[in-house]
Motif scaffolding. Structure first.
Motif, short mmCIF file in Angstrom:
data_model
loop_
_atom_site.label_atom_id
_atom_site.label_comp_id
_atom_site.label_asym_id
_atom_site.label_seq_id
_atom_site.Cartn_x
_atom_site.Cartn_y
_atom_site.Cartn_z
N GLU B 72 0.95 -1.18 0.04
CA GLU B 72 -0.08 -0.08 -0.20
C GLU B 72 0.91 1.11 0.09
O GLU B 72 1.65 1.46 0.89
CB GLU B 72 -0.93 -0.08 1.06
CG GLU B 72 -1.91 1.07 1.23
CD GLU B 72 -2.70 0.98 2.70
OE1 GLU B 72 -3.90 0.13 2.49
OE2 GLU B 72 -2.82 1.47 3.60
N VAL B 73 0.59 2.04 -0.98
CA VAL B 73 1.53 3.26 -1.16
C VAL B 73 0.47 4.42 -1.18
O VAL B 73 -0.22 4.66 -1.99
CB VAL B 73 2.35 3.18 -2.34
CG1 VAL B 73 3.30 4.55 -2.47
CG2 VAL B 73 3.39 2.04 -2.47
N MET B 74 0.41 5.24 -0.03
CA MET B 74 -0.38 6.51 0.14
C MET B 74 0.52 7.43 0.34
O MET B 74 0.35 8.55 0.19
CB MET B 74 -1.49 6.08 0.90
CG MET B 74 -2.52 6.90 1.35
SD MET B 74 -3.93 6.40 2.02
CE MET B 74 -3.06 5.77 3.62
N LEU B 75 1.20 7.64 1.65
CA LEU B 75 1.73 8.49 2.25
C LEU B 75 3.09 8.74 1.79
O LEU B 75 3.64 7.90 0.95
CB LEU B 75 2.05 8.03 3.83
CG LEU B 75 0.67 7.85 4.56
CD1 LEU B 75 1.05 7.25 5.82
CD2 LEU B 75 -0.26 8.75 4.79
N ARG B 79 5.77 6.59 -0.64
CA ARG B 79 6.02 6.93 -2.08
C ARG B 79 7.50 7.25 -2.00
O ARG B 79 8.04 6.70 -3.08
CB ARG B 79 5.31 8.27 -2.40
CG ARG B 79 3.81 8.00 -2.27
CD ARG B 79 3.32 9.69 -2.48
NE ARG B 79 3.49 10.32 -3.54
CZ ARG B 79 3.14 11.48 -3.68
NH1 ARG B 79 2.55 12.13 -2.97
NH2 ARG B 79 3.68 12.06 -4.97
#
Lengths: 339, 303
Positions: B72-75, B79
């Motif tokens: 999961e890449v969001m913050l 990133r």
């Protein structure tokens, strides 16, 4: 005829249509676009009694276009190897009947449409779980995606920041069922039932639901024979959605909502903030809902969006009332404390 | 068919991880070891300083090391971590999020199970974009795996399938470990460290069913595909993945190796595995296209 205008207007209202009748209801109630799917595994609401045949889709597209509304086709599941043709055939029908966009998640499906139906507009489904500017740009660059449906895990400031870094429109869910897991990355239903959300388009399917009454009058709601929750006599029994059930942990022997309570998403109060953050389209969940529900929800949001567009303060009382008596949430959008 | 050790899903202490991989390096009959934090970006810094030594140790033990990216890449930090990893030229990498694909920009990589390579069209696309190896989603039934594997082999890609360990069933933005203790993700105080094999969730009528691992939800039972190994081999699957659990993973790898390469009967192998994993049930439903938690007896199927 394609109604080109409406895609360019911010505040597009994207409404659910589980049946041709619901589609007509949504269009008549003021939907800018409606989304629907075929009666098979190619979409994530593959429920009995729902969805469209190719002929029904063709007639529905004509109905919507005559009234200036658009039709978006959900092709947003992941074809398992050996069954890709079902998705390709669906795309061919979509192109033939003049659907305004296909909502896709699988890279193979996206690439197929980009190559073979280049005039067919692509939206990236929430099922693709693209939650960063980089992931979104990947789909824009490679498949010409024009819009991303954002996962329901971002706050408004985060959405605003993403908007600055991507070359496409943003659509967010604003109302309806609120899944807790990252969409397109959840195999919980398959674990319990043998039917997959990603490959078969089902989540906690009704055919696998049972309610068992115990000797003491307590009621257990089960999915695939597994108890998802239990209710004391007199307590209202909920539907056994896995991520909204109660479970016990070693330090929580009484049972608790391990993932989320049975709440419904309602972002009506945040509409102005979302528009200001650069959200182009608002999506209402509920292809499994009745016509009267669709009429009420779409009509209320239509008035609110029109008021905001006109620079007026929207009367949100009706929208807030829509979930009255039910538990509602603003999910991740309001504060990162939700996480 | 080669055995691999997939990435550790849990938040073990630095010492424990160091000891674990040292023993894997010396004793485990696996060819490839996947390293790196896939689940929670908050955990990653703890082990960063140790990574070079651990990599070196594993390589000295003859293991091929592959570094994994976050699912999961969001913050911002997620990133950045993804972008940094994609610049690696020293090690092979396994990508688990499309953000990584963008940064990798066509350079060679492996496709992780979180990238949803479910079919031949997607695998063909990914191969065109530099994929050399693909780990299929754990929930895929054997029938589809066979077709996907053939497509991958025709493109000269390695094909990997999970054969041991808890099934990864879901990820979320919310940390359920923190939630279970009345905290939020931002002030979790790393409570997940207390559960080296995940936090058990049982139904309210006391059936153990799921495990919570931070933002991830896993199965209670371990996937166990010992009897299916010959079929998998025949389908062209090149790599069988063992996911690290809080058991003697060297012994687990030995059982799989003995069934694969030394003619150990699968039933005898399962008996040995049951002793090693005392108290945990086994499942193979996903492979057989039925509810994942079930265990289908192969001999009964054949008869």
């Amino acid at each position: 005829m394609r109604a080109e205008g409406r895609f360019s207007e911010a505040g597009e209202l994207v409404c659910p249509a589980g049946t041709p009748a619901a589609l007509r209801t949504a269009v008549d109630a003021g939907a800018d676009s409606v989304y629907c799917g075929f009666r098979n595994a190619t979409n994530a609401r593959n429920f009995p009694g729902l969805n469209f045949s190719p002929e029904e889709l063709e007639a529905s597209v004509a109905y919507a276009h005559q009234r200036g509304a658009k039709v978006l086709l959900a092709l947003n599941t992941y074809p398992p190897a050996g069954k890709v043709d079902l998705w390709r055939d669906a795309a061919a029908i979509a192109a033939r009947v003049g659907v305004d966009a296909c909502i896709v998640a699988d890279m193979g499906v996206a690439q197929h449409i980009a190559t073979n139906h280049p005039s067919l507009r692509l939206h990236l489904s929430v099922q693709a779980a693209a939650s960063s500017p980089e992931a979104i740009r990947y789909y824009c660059q490679n498949f010409g995606v024009k819009r991303v449906v954002l996962p329901r895990i971002l706050t408004i400031p985060e959405i605003r920041a993403i908007k600055q870094e991507i070359p496409c429109e943003i659509e967010t869910f604003i109302f309806g069922n609120h899944g807790l897991m990252v969409e397109g990355r959840c195999s919980l239903t398959n674990w319990m039932t043998g039917e997959s959300t990603n490959m078969d388009g089902v989540c906690s399917p009704a055919a696998k639901v049972t309610y068992e009454e115990d000797a003491d009058g307590a009621l257990r709601s089960c999915l695939g024979g597994v108890t998802i929750d239990s209710f004391a006599p007199g307590e209202t029994a909920g539907y056994p959605t896995i991520c909204k059930g109660r479970y016990t942990a070693p330090h929580r022997p009484e049972g608790y909502y391990a993932f989320e309570e049975p709440v419904s998403l309602n972002l009506s109060r945040l509409l102005p903030d979302l528009m200001e953050a650069g959200v182009h389209a608002f999506k209402i969940e509920g292809r499994q809902r009745s016509k009267s529900y669709v009429r009420k929800v779409v009509g209320s949001f239509r008035e609110a969006v029109d008021a905001i567009r006109a620079g007026a303060t929207p009367d949100l009382a009706d929208l807030v009332a829509l979930t009255e008596g039910q538990k509602e949430t603003q999910g991740a959008f309001k504060t990162k404390k939700w996480r | 068919m080669e055995l691999t050790l997939g990435p550790l899903a849990y938040h073990w202490t630095v010492e424990r991880k160091r000891d674990f991989y040292a023993r894997i390096a010396d004793e485990a009959p696996v060819d490839t070891v996947y390293l790196g934090e896939v689940i929670c970006s908050k955990r990653a810094p703890f082990f960063e300083r140790e990574m070079p030594q651990v990599i070196e140790r594993l390589q000295r033990g003859g293991k091929r090391v592959v570094l994994c990216s976050l699912a999961e890449v969001m913050l911002k930090r997620e990133r950045q971590a993804t972008a940094d990893l994609m610049e690696s030229e020293d090690h092979e990498i396994e990508i688990n999020n499309a953000a990584g694909l963008l940064a990798r920009d066509g350079r060679s990589h492996r496709v992780g199970p979180f990238l949803n390579a479910y079919n031949e069209a997607t695998i063909t696309w990914m191969a065109d974009q530099g994929a050399t190896h693909v780990c299929l989603p754990t929930e895929m039934p054997g029938e589809a795996v066979g077709i996907a594997a053939k497509a991958a082999r025709d493109l000269d890609l390695g094909v990997e399938v999970q054969v041991f360990g808890r099934a990864p069933l879901a990820v979320s933005a919310r940390c359920y470990h923190a939630r279970a203790h009345g905290r939020t993700k931002d002030n979790c105080q790393f409570i997940c460290e207390d559960d080296p094999d995940g936090m058990p969730l049982a139904t309210r009528d006391d059936q153990p069913i799921l495990r919570v691992n931070g933002i991830q939800t896993q199965s209670e039972s371990y996937i166990e595909l010992l009897a299916e190994l010959p079929e998998m081999k025949a389908l062209g699957i090149t790599h069988a993945r063992l996911l690290p659990q809080n058991v003697d993973m060297v012994a687990v790898a030995q059982v799989f190796n003995d069934v694969l390469n030394s003619g150990l009967d699968a039933d005898d192998g399962r008996s040995r595995l049951s002793t090693i994993c005392a108290g945990t049930a086994f499942s193979n439903g996903f492979w057989h296209g039925v509810a994942g938690y079930r265990h289908i007896n192969r001999k009964a199927v054949a008869a």
